[in-house]
Design an enzyme around this catalytic site. Structure first.
Site, mmCIF file in Angstrom:
data_model
loop_
_atom_site.group_PDB
_atom_site.id
_atom_site.type_symbol
_atom_site.label_atom_id
_atom_site.label_comp_id
_atom_site.label_asym_id
_atom_site.label_seq_id
_atom_site.Cartn_x
_atom_site.Cartn_y
_atom_site.Cartn_z
ATOM 1 N N ARG A 178 28.958 38.281 50.300
ATOM 2 C CA ARG A 178 29.986 37.912 51.271
ATOM 3 C C ARG A 178 30.001 38.951 52.396
ATOM 4 O O ARG A 178 31.013 39.605 52.639
ATOM 5 C CB ARG A 178 31.363 37.830 50.617
ATOM 6 C CG ARG A 178 31.536 36.672 49.637
ATOM 7 C CD ARG A 178 32.999 36.516 49.300
ATOM 8 N NE ARG A 178 33.229 35.444 48.344
ATOM 9 C CZ ARG A 178 33.473 35.632 47.051
ATOM 10 N NH1 ARG A 178 33.489 36.868 46.561
ATOM 11 N NH2 ARG A 178 33.701 34.627 46.241
ATOM 12 N N GLN A 207 26.566 44.457 45.318
ATOM 13 C CA GLN A 207 25.867 43.877 44.178
ATOM 14 C C GLN A 207 25.081 42.621 44.540
ATOM 15 O O GLN A 207 24.578 41.929 43.658
ATOM 16 C CB GLN A 207 26.874 43.561 43.050
ATOM 17 C CG GLN A 207 27.633 44.783 42.562
ATOM 18 C CD GLN A 207 28.503 44.517 41.340
ATOM 19 O OE1 GLN A 207 28.710 45.403 40.522
ATOM 20 N NE2 GLN A 207 29.024 43.314 41.187
ATOM 21 N N ASN A 236 24.090 43.243 39.777
ATOM 22 C CA ASN A 236 25.313 42.440 39.704
ATOM 23 C C ASN A 236 25.962 42.599 38.325
ATOM 24 O O ASN A 236 25.552 41.966 37.361
ATOM 25 C CB ASN A 236 24.996 40.978 39.980
ATOM 26 C CG ASN A 236 26.259 40.123 39.966
ATOM 27 O OD1 ASN A 236 27.378 40.634 40.069
ATOM 28 N ND2 ASN A 236 26.080 38.818 39.830
ATOM 29 N N ASP A 263 39.610 42.935 46.588
ATOM 30 C CA ASP A 263 38.521 41.962 46.662
ATOM 31 C C ASP A 263 37.847 42.009 48.021
ATOM 32 O O ASP A 263 38.456 42.402 49.027
ATOM 33 C CB ASP A 263 39.056 40.551 46.403
ATOM 34 C CG ASP A 263 39.154 40.234 44.919
ATOM 35 O OD1 ASP A 263 38.717 41.073 44.105
ATOM 36 O OD2 ASP A 263 39.665 39.154 44.573
ATOM 37 N N ASP A 265 36.775 39.332 49.650
ATOM 38 C CA ASP A 265 37.025 38.109 50.421
ATOM 39 C C ASP A 265 38.505 37.930 50.736
ATOM 40 O O ASP A 265 39.053 36.835 50.624
ATOM 41 C CB ASP A 265 36.480 36.888 49.683
ATOM 42 C CG ASP A 265 37.065 36.735 48.282
ATOM 43 O OD1 ASP A 265 37.663 37.702 47.768
ATOM 44 O OD2 ASP A 265 36.915 35.639 47.697
ATOM 45 N N ASP A 375 41.401 42.782 34.835
ATOM 46 C CA ASP A 375 42.636 43.295 35.419
ATOM 47 C C ASP A 375 43.823 43.142 34.478
ATOM 48 O O ASP A 375 44.621 44.068 34.299
ATOM 49 C CB ASP A 375 42.926 42.619 36.760
ATOM 50 C CG ASP A 375 42.781 41.103 36.720
ATOM 51 O OD1 ASP A 375 42.695 40.526 35.614
ATOM 52 O OD2 ASP A 375 42.755 40.480 37.805
ATOM 53 N N HIS A 399 44.110 35.490 50.376
ATOM 54 C CA HIS A 399 42.942 35.304 49.500
ATOM 55 C C HIS A 399 42.784 33.817 49.223
ATOM 56 O O HIS A 399 43.757 33.047 49.290
ATOM 57 C CB HIS A 399 43.195 36.060 48.190
ATOM 58 C CG HIS A 399 42.008 36.146 47.266
ATOM 59 N ND1 HIS A 399 41.665 35.138 46.398
ATOM 60 C CD2 HIS A 399 41.106 37.136 47.049
ATOM 61 C CE1 HIS A 399 40.592 35.493 45.700
ATOM 62 N NE2 HIS A 399 40.236 36.695 46.077
#
Length: 642
Positions: A178, A207, A236, A263, A265, A375, A399
């Site tokens: 991304r 990654q 990854n 994150d 994104d 998490d 998000h």
């Protein structure tokens, strides 16, 4: 326009809008000249980051998500006992009105002041003592006949001398193909001077094969962050491997008070980073401070306001007092009762989560589980060591919402199944995990009835790997995903096609019973009937025509198990709308998978107590910086050899 309702609110509050003669939707349809019409914020009134213009005789409230003060959270978790609101306003005869709310959302006027002359600077000293269960502070501005401008406002507090020095943080971002998103995020972080004042470093765990450094926007990000940006390339290892790398590097550097997971994104409100650090600095004990999630596609819509875990089911969900997918453009803070009650949580998603380095040193790094439940497990683990998690209003990112993803059916279903079971083995207070095994079995039957054989097979593999023990978790971080993707492609339900006319036309030998469309949503009774008949259908041969033509097409929103199970074959759309798959019933496959389902779940229930002890005994080792260091070193050596 999409985000303005999170900052300013020119509308009047309606706490009980559902009981009002005019609902919010009806008010929105009224002409602006009507007294009951909904008033929307004016984007032209925004004069800068801190300034807002109020037209003559207009009233604007700053009792909003980003500008109100969530007093009950500071009262509950921090050493702060009072707060001072400083407001600077220009405009003769303008008024500043200060309010507080009760936990049930009722507002009370606290104080006020009037601008005498051309401008005024006002300070309001406000106690936090009455906010034990909930409540906010905020202020409104009423302009005089010549209008008014909010020049600046701030919430400040006197703190003990040993808390005066602000902490610093390192931000960890895991990225995987991304580059454009990630580059923009880095520029957002680097472009804010207040963030720079508390920022030690941004660590990007790269990654993917599409590198962020190759994105056209990376140069601006590099310039904004300078030597505070570090890119680390590794294989990854999923989110858990990427965040563990940032956690590890933060501890190794030994300079940051906090490490923040974020994150790649997301769109960030940089002020949220500063607020999280400030809140963490003033907490009574080291505390994990999380942000909320707004939808990237509907930016005034709050998608996640904190999560808890039901210990009997060991499944995460929103607290019962939370309203999910709340649109602030429709009902802002002052019109929303539930937002004034303090919400306590068990964990915060790592889309934005501040973790004290002291907590990392004591409880360990991320669980090596690739994605999913890293998490939530960490939040539960930290709580067992006496470290709470607070999800802080006024700190948030935008998000992609979870509802737009298909991660319960694709390759990610393996990680959902495996990692939830591992988390329950580690932390469930029940001898056999409460409902975990039974729910797993029930879900497996639903997937089999729905002809989702690839998902059922991945979930079987997940439980087999759980039963194999915790010793392989680190070693499988890099190898498991390719294995899962290859396995899925052996099944029809996993082979998606983007072209709408790729599959054969819908045909049925017999017309629908009584002319009723079987693809229409069903009521509760219809669901039960479908479930019963579907169980019988599994024992019957597959209809010959259904092997060559799908019997129906189902939209993703209607593709519940009791709908899919009516058919011998059906084309089902994916939730993201980009493709479809042709599900086909296979008697032999069903029988084989059912037999394995029964055997695996019987074994899991039987071995649960001993298996739980194995995982708990190994937890400190597999989450230690030393174990992660070996994994990173092995990966680096493999990449060099390759």
């Amino acid at each position: 326009m999409d985000v303005l309702p999170l900052y300013v609110d020119p509308d009047r509050p309606q706490l009980d809008v559902d009981k009002s003669p005019l609902t919010m939707t009806q008010r929105g349809k009224l002409p602006p000249t009507e007294p009951n019409a909904q008033v929307e914020p004016d984007p032209h009134a925004v004069l800068g980051r801190y300034r807002y213009q109020v037209t003559e005789n207009q009233r604007v409230s700053f009792g909003t998500y980003f500008n109100g003060f969530a007093a009950s959270y500071w009262r509950m978790w921090t050493v702060v006992t009072s707060v001072t609101l400083n407001v600077r306003v220009t405009g003769a005869d303008a008024s500043v009105l200060v309010y507080r709310s009760m936990p049930n959302g009722r507002a009370q006027r606290v104080d006020s002041a009037i601008v005498e002359g051309a401008s005024g600077d006002f300070s309001f000293d406000l106690s936090l003592s009455p906010f034990g269960d909930g409540g906010w502070y905020w202020f409104d501005i009423v302009a005089g006949p010549d209008g008014a401008t909010l020049e600046e406002a701030s919430w400040v507090a006197e703190v003990p001398a040993d808390r005066a020095e602000p902490g610093t943080l390192s931000i960890g971002i895991t990225t995987m193909n991304r580059p454009d998103f990630c580059a923009k995020l880095l520029a957002q972080i680097g472009g804010d001077a207040d963030v720079h004042s508390v920022l030690d470093e941004v660590i990007v765990a790269e990654q993917g094969t599409q590198k962020v450094v190759d994105d056209p926007g990376f140069a601006a990000a590099q310039e904004a962050l300078g030597d505070k940006l570090r890119i680390i390339e590794q294989g990854n290892m999923g989110g858990s491997g990427g965040y563990a790398r940032a956690q590890f590097e933060t501890l190794e550097a030994g300079r940051s008070t906090y490490m923040m997971c974020m994150d790649d994104d997301v769109v960030c409100e940089p002020e949220s980073i500063v607020r999280a650090v400030t809140f963490g600095d003033l907490c009574r004990k080291p505390t994990i401070v999380g942000g909320h999630m707004f939808s990237l596609y509907a930016k005034s819509r709050l998608h996640s306001f904190g999560e808890i875990i039901n210990p009997y089911r060991f499944w995460w969900h929103s607290p019962p007092t939370v309203e999910t997918d709340w649109d602030f453009a429709e009902r802002n803070l002052r019109s929303s009762r539930w937002l004034h009650r303090r919400i306590d949580v068990d964990f915060n998603g790592w889309f934005m989560c501040l973790i004290p380095t002291q907590v990392l040193r004591e409880v360990g790094l991320s669980l090596p589980v690739f994605i999913k439940w890293d998490d939530s497990e960490f939040g539960v683990r930290a709580r067992s060591h006496g470290y709470p998690t607070v999800t802080l209003p006024g700190a948030a990112v935008w998000h992609v919402p979870w509802t737009d993803k298909n991660d319960a059916l694709d390759w990610q279903s393996y990680f959902h199944q495996r990692n939830r079971t591992i988390a329950a083995l580690l932390h469930s207070p029940y001898e056999h995990g409460g409902r975990v095994v039974r729910e797993s079995f029930n879900h497996q039957i639903k997937h089999l009835f729905s002809m989702q054989y690839s998902t059922a097979e991945l979930r079987h593999l997940a439980l087999e790997d759980v039963l194999a023990g915790p010793e392989r978790l680190h070693g499988e971080l890099l190898t498991k995903l390719p294995e899962l993707r290859a396995l899925r492609q052996q099944y029809d339900d996993a082979r998606t096609q983007a072209q709408p006319d790729y599959f054969p036309s819908v045909e049925r030998k017999k017309p629908p019973k009584r002319g009723q469309d079987p693809t229409l949503p069903k009521n509760r009774f219809g669901q039960l009937v479908s479930a019963a008949t579907s169980a019988v259908r599994q024992a019957r041969p597959v209809r010959e025509l259904a092997q060559r033509h799908p019997e129906a097409r189902l939209a993703a929103m209607d593709a519940k198990w009791w709908m899919i199970a009516q058919f011998d074959s059906v084309v089902v759309s994916m939730p993201d709308g980009t493709s479809s798959a042709w599900y086909k019933r296979d008697q032999d496959e069903f029988k084989s998978l059912l037999a394995r389902t029964i055997e695996i779940h019987q074994r899991l229930h039987r071995e649960w107590p001993q298996l739980a002890q194995r995982y708990r005994d190994s937890l400190a080792d597999i989450t230690s910086p030393e174990a992660w260091a070996k994994t990173f070193e092995a990966n680096a050596a493999e990449r060099q050899d390759g």
